[in-house]
Motif scaffolding. Structure first.
Motif, PDB file in Angstrom:
ATOM      1  N   VAL A  59      -6.471 -10.484   2.368  1.00 40.30           N
ATOM      2  CA  VAL A  59      -7.448  -9.828   1.116  1.00 40.30           C
ATOM      3  C   VAL A  59      -8.820  -9.687   1.616  1.00 40.30           C
ATOM      4  O   VAL A  59      -9.342 -10.273   2.542  1.00 40.30           O
ATOM      5  CB  VAL A  59      -7.617 -11.016  -0.135  1.00 40.30           C
ATOM      6  N   ARG A 104     -10.971 -13.615 -12.368  1.00 38.72           N
ATOM      7  CA  ARG A 104      -9.526 -13.906 -13.425  1.00 38.72           C
ATOM      8  C   ARG A 104      -9.666 -15.358 -13.289  1.00 38.72           C
ATOM      9  O   ARG A 104      -8.494 -15.707 -13.795  1.00 38.72           O
ATOM     10  CB  ARG A 104      -8.354 -13.316 -12.586  1.00 38.72           C
ATOM     11  N   THR A 108      -1.452   0.429  -3.383  1.00 38.85           N
ATOM     12  CA  THR A 108      -2.757  -0.492  -3.651  1.00 38.85           C
ATOM     13  C   THR A 108      -2.338  -1.855  -2.903  1.00 38.85           C
ATOM     14  O   THR A 108      -1.037  -2.043  -2.453  1.00 38.85           O
ATOM     15  CB  THR A 108      -3.106  -0.683  -5.021  1.00 38.85           C
ATOM     16  N   THR A 109      -3.392  -2.680  -2.951  1.00 38.92           N
ATOM     17  CA  THR A 109      -2.989  -4.038  -2.357  1.00 38.92           C
ATOM     18  C   THR A 109      -2.303  -5.078  -3.151  1.00 38.92           C
ATOM     19  O   THR A 109      -2.244  -4.778  -4.525  1.00 38.92           O
ATOM     20  CB  THR A 109      -4.300  -4.713  -1.741  1.00 38.92           C
ATOM     21  N   GLU A 169     -13.607  -8.018  -1.847  1.00 42.71           N
ATOM     22  CA  GLU A 169     -13.661  -7.234  -3.215  1.00 42.71           C
ATOM     23  C   GLU A 169     -12.240  -8.000  -3.910  1.00 42.71           C
ATOM     24  O   GLU A 169     -12.477  -8.187  -5.287  1.00 42.71           O
ATOM     25  CB  GLU A 169     -13.191  -5.731  -3.165  1.00 42.71           C
ATOM     26  N   GLU A 170     -11.349  -8.113  -3.213  1.00 45.61           N
ATOM     27  CA  GLU A 170     -10.080  -8.863  -3.999  1.00 45.61           C
ATOM     28  C   GLU A 170     -10.329 -10.291  -4.217  1.00 45.61           C
ATOM     29  O   GLU A 170     -10.082 -10.753  -5.222  1.00 45.61           O
ATOM     30  CB  GLU A 170      -8.881  -8.573  -2.893  1.00 45.61           C
ATOM     31  N   LYS A 215      -4.585  -6.408  -5.892  1.00 48.99           N
ATOM     32  CA  LYS A 215      -4.866  -5.194  -6.948  1.00 48.99           C
ATOM     33  C   LYS A 215      -3.831  -4.883  -7.879  1.00 48.99           C
ATOM     34  O   LYS A 215      -3.872  -4.819  -9.016  1.00 48.99           O
ATOM     35  CB  LYS A 215      -5.531  -4.156  -6.341  1.00 48.99           C
ATOM     36  N   TYR A 216      -2.616  -4.797  -7.302  1.00 46.07           N
ATOM     37  CA  TYR A 216      -1.338  -4.413  -7.944  1.00 46.07           C
ATOM     38  C   TYR A 216      -1.193  -5.434  -8.944  1.00 46.07           C
ATOM     39  O   TYR A 216      -0.937  -5.079 -10.212  1.00 46.07           O
ATOM     40  CB  TYR A 216      -0.078  -4.460  -6.912  1.00 46.07           C
ATOM     41  N   LYS A 274       0.982  -1.194  -0.108  1.00 51.61           N
ATOM     42  CA  LYS A 274       0.004   0.086   0.045  1.00 51.61           C
ATOM     43  C   LYS A 274       0.617   1.269  -0.110  1.00 51.61           C
ATOM     44  O   LYS A 274       0.450   1.990  -0.609  1.00 51.61           O
ATOM     45  CB  LYS A 274      -0.946   0.097   1.284  1.00 51.61           C
ATOM     46  N   ILE A 320     -12.131 -10.390  -7.393  1.00 48.35           N
ATOM     47  CA  ILE A 320     -11.332 -10.014  -8.573  1.00 48.35           C
ATOM     48  C   ILE A 320     -10.591 -11.382  -8.785  1.00 48.35           C
ATOM     49  O   ILE A 320     -10.272 -11.873 -10.088  1.00 48.35           O
ATOM     50  CB  ILE A 320     -10.289  -9.155  -8.132  1.00 48.35           C
ATOM     51  N   ASP A 334      -3.506  -7.567 -10.283  1.00 47.26           N
ATOM     52  CA  ASP A 334      -4.462  -7.469 -11.369  1.00 47.26           C
ATOM     53  C   ASP A 334      -4.356  -6.082 -12.130  1.00 47.26           C
ATOM     54  O   ASP A 334      -4.531  -6.405 -13.619  1.00 47.26           O
ATOM     55  CB  ASP A 334      -5.960  -7.167 -10.617  1.00 47.26           C
ATOM     56  N   ASP A 335      -3.863  -4.969 -11.706  1.00 44.09           N
ATOM     57  CA  ASP A 335      -3.577  -3.662 -12.464  1.00 44.09           C
ATOM     58  C   ASP A 335      -2.697  -4.108 -13.613  1.00 44.09           C
ATOM     59  O   ASP A 335      -2.707  -3.509 -14.768  1.00 44.09           O
ATOM     60  CB  ASP A 335      -3.063  -2.612 -11.546  1.00 44.09           C
TER      61      ASP A 335
END
Lengths: 418, 418
Positions: free
Chosen positions: B242, B253, B218-219, B245-246, B222-223, B213, B249, B225-226
């Motif tokens: 996590v 995926r 970010t987490t 929301e994660e 999410k990193y 973070k 994700i 995923d980004d």
């Protein structure tokens, strides 16, 4: 009756261990003694055997009978209906099966709470291990039932079954929510007069704690302390829902603790404060609880789960150190029940096991105790000795096939009766 | 090459199981077939063998070398100095020891991340089990090191070692805090081009999450995923820190999860959200992690700890049901790595084990799966079959004494080098 174990690992040295009349008589290099039995210690380590300080042995009959349920469904719809059908014969056979599993996994003592204690005592006597056996005392606040139990207990303890001195009989009030105050006070006095150990489930669930506060206006531990129940002969099982002040009370009363990590996790009962108890200097033993809430009696596995649970409870990998956990599972258990065992030393009671140092889970052996706590399960035990007598050698227990066969048949007959 | 297993328990029925060329060819009552090998299934159950989806096999050499320490002391003062000395020979021997333990406890597949992958592959090839092997990719944000690893990976995957098809090679970026963004992007693309699986440690500790973070804003999930890293060929190990929301994700995926409960508890890393992952429909496998943070490779024990851990995480005894846990440890592991195994069905790959129904911990057998998850450890496995070949029978693995002897000697030589 004597045994000589030749060239066995003890604290990184290779020694001979000579056992006579149930005690370690002589330990040293190349002993020049004769013995009735001589066994090789090659590639073996000798360690104290395990002391399982809380279980319900005959519940091996219910192994896997009901799992993964909420407590109410589990007890009311499954465990209790099954248990109501159990005869002394069932309990005798269930306890023999339990003893077999214990011997196979290096345990030579268990503290039991169940019904039909004569049958339990007979099974233990025959199997050659030790036990502290209590009959579950449950009066459900009914004075008539209380009187009945008191009469039964008097009769029993004034003239207990004639069995080996390996068996001791102790008292077993089930819990504060199943035994009336009057009965607890009677047990307190009777145990005091007779010098008996007392084991009881205490502060196991949040509900027990909350109900106690509602009904008694205080916590389970304080309630027991208020009625003068707590002393050095008390073994409290679970003891999860307690605060620092109550741990202090338990310490001051020199109460003994039976920690049952797997059962606490399987029933989601809560978090045992391992560090707090140990740091306060309380004597903590480890128990497997019964096979309906574990579902085995393997103290080597239980040590690992105790260590992992302690780390989680304190959120630190330095909690539940393997040396501390090992002491809880061996010497502390012996100490709690006044048995001069739990160490491999001259003069101590010869309750011990040999460990296979060539078992894949014992290789490499950077640290014997770490391997026992974290890597091994019961099958690393090759030889189990209790009271100076070999109960298992090269992983074979005399009569084991018959016990397995009989247990299978008996369970079928119980299911037929349901 | 064919095997006939006569009269074995499968789902409460007694059947014959005929294996030919590595698959279950025919399953039924009293099969009328000839086979190269005929073995008795009397008092045995046949079940799929175990798939260990996350470990560092050669770390068996460090079993019990350092425990009960804070992460920093453990890694810096003990694990890393030891590991820096490891030669390909050490890793080969450590992996053979690991394979031996796995075969003895019914595991026929493991996903590995370590160094000297050629040595690992050779050990696996010889031992007859399956593995997905990755070389740990660690560039510590150094572009030079990144280039070096990319070159090495290209060379390796364009012309991988010639070994049995039981061995697959996959990619192994260590973690987001040891591998640069540029390297992760390169791995993402290279794995895509080559159709490779990728395994990585993700969201293991609170520190990793907090650092991420701070540094990335970010987490960890999410990193990844980004940067488009997450897909159905990704196996994420640990995945503790996590939120809902994660997990959503990860589900979208179609990422695969390697749950390593013992390691998470031993290092006090945090609480894996078992229920949330399962309820969301993610495919979760179970792994033991390496022997420095477990300290064994016994998937039967790991199943129990996974079940207990799940109950604690949700504070409910109905979580971590034995059927779910068993599926995670068998079929899910196979599914994650695209192996058509994990079930005893005609046409499926013949990776299976026989269970001793007379083992004390399997008696009584009200529920086979419950007994396997809660009561048994690896020593209930009598026979291990991988790819239609018997690797262990009656608990004996060909050459096991030699592996133990060599491993002991090798560990001594490593300690001499320290």
């Amino acid at each position: 009756m004597s045994i000589l174990i030749k060239e066995v690992f003890l604290n990184k040295e290779i020694v001979d261990v000579y056992i006579e009349n149930g005690v370690f008589k002589k330990i040293g290099k190349s002993l020049n003694v004769e013995a009735d039995q001589v066994i090789s210690g090659k590639d073996r380590a000798i360690i104290p055997s395990f002391f399982n300080v809380h279980t319900h042995a005959a519940m091996t009959l219910l192994r896997g009978y009901a799992d993964d349920m909420d407590l109410h469904t589990w007890l009311n719809n499954h465990i209790w209906p099954f248990e109501r059908k159990l005869t002394p014969d069932d309990v005798y056979i269930g306890t023999k099966l339990a003893c077999l599993e214990m011997i196979k996994t290096g345990t030579t003592f268990f503290c039991d709470m169940y019904w039909h204690v004569e049958a339990i005592a007979q099974a233990v006597d025959e199997m050659g291990i030790r036990a502290a056996i209590s009959s579950a005392y449950v009066d459900f606040e009914d004075p008539k039932k209380g009187e009945y139990f008191q009469k039964k207990n008097r009769e029993f303890f004034y003239s207990p079954p004639k069995v080996s001195s390996r068996v001791m009989f102790i008292m077993g009030p089930h819990a504060i929510y199943t035994v009336s105050k009057a009965s607890l006070e009677w047990i307190r006095d009777f145990a005091q007069d007779m010098g008996l150990f007392v084991n009881i489930h205490v502060a196991e669930t949040k509900k027990e704690m909350e109900d106690c506060k509602k009904i008694r206006g205080t916590t389970p531990v304080k309630y027991l302390d208020d009625i003068g129940f707590l002393n050095e002969r008390c073994i409290l099982a679970h003891v999860i829902w307690v605060d620092e002040e109550e741990i202090e009370i338990l310490k001051n009363r020199n109460v003994k603790i039976a920690h049952v990590p797997t059962s606490n996790m399987k029933l989601a009962s809560g978090s045992f404060k391992f560090d707090e108890f140990i740091n306060k200097g309380l004597i903590v033993g480890i128990g497997t609880d019964g096979c309906a809430s574990n579902n085995n009696l393997d103290m080597l596995e239980e040590m690992k789960i105790a260590a992992l649970r302690a780390k989680m409870a304190s959120n630190s990998p330095t909690s539940g150190k393997s040396d501390d956990i090992f002491r809880c599972a061996t010497k502390n258990g012996a100490t709690i029940f006044g048995i001069d065992a739990g160490e491999i030393k001259e003069g101590k009671v010869a309750d011990c096991v040999l460990i296979d140092l060539n078992h894949p889970q014992m290789v490499p052996c950077h640290n014997l105790i770490s391997n026992l706590v974290y890597a091994a399960n019961g099958d690393v035990v090759t030889t189990t000795i209790c009271n100076g007598k070999i109960l298992m050698h090269n992983r074979y227990v005399e009569g084991e096939e018959e016990i397995i066969k009989t247990a299978k048949k008996q369970v079928k007959s119980i299911l037929d009766r349901l």
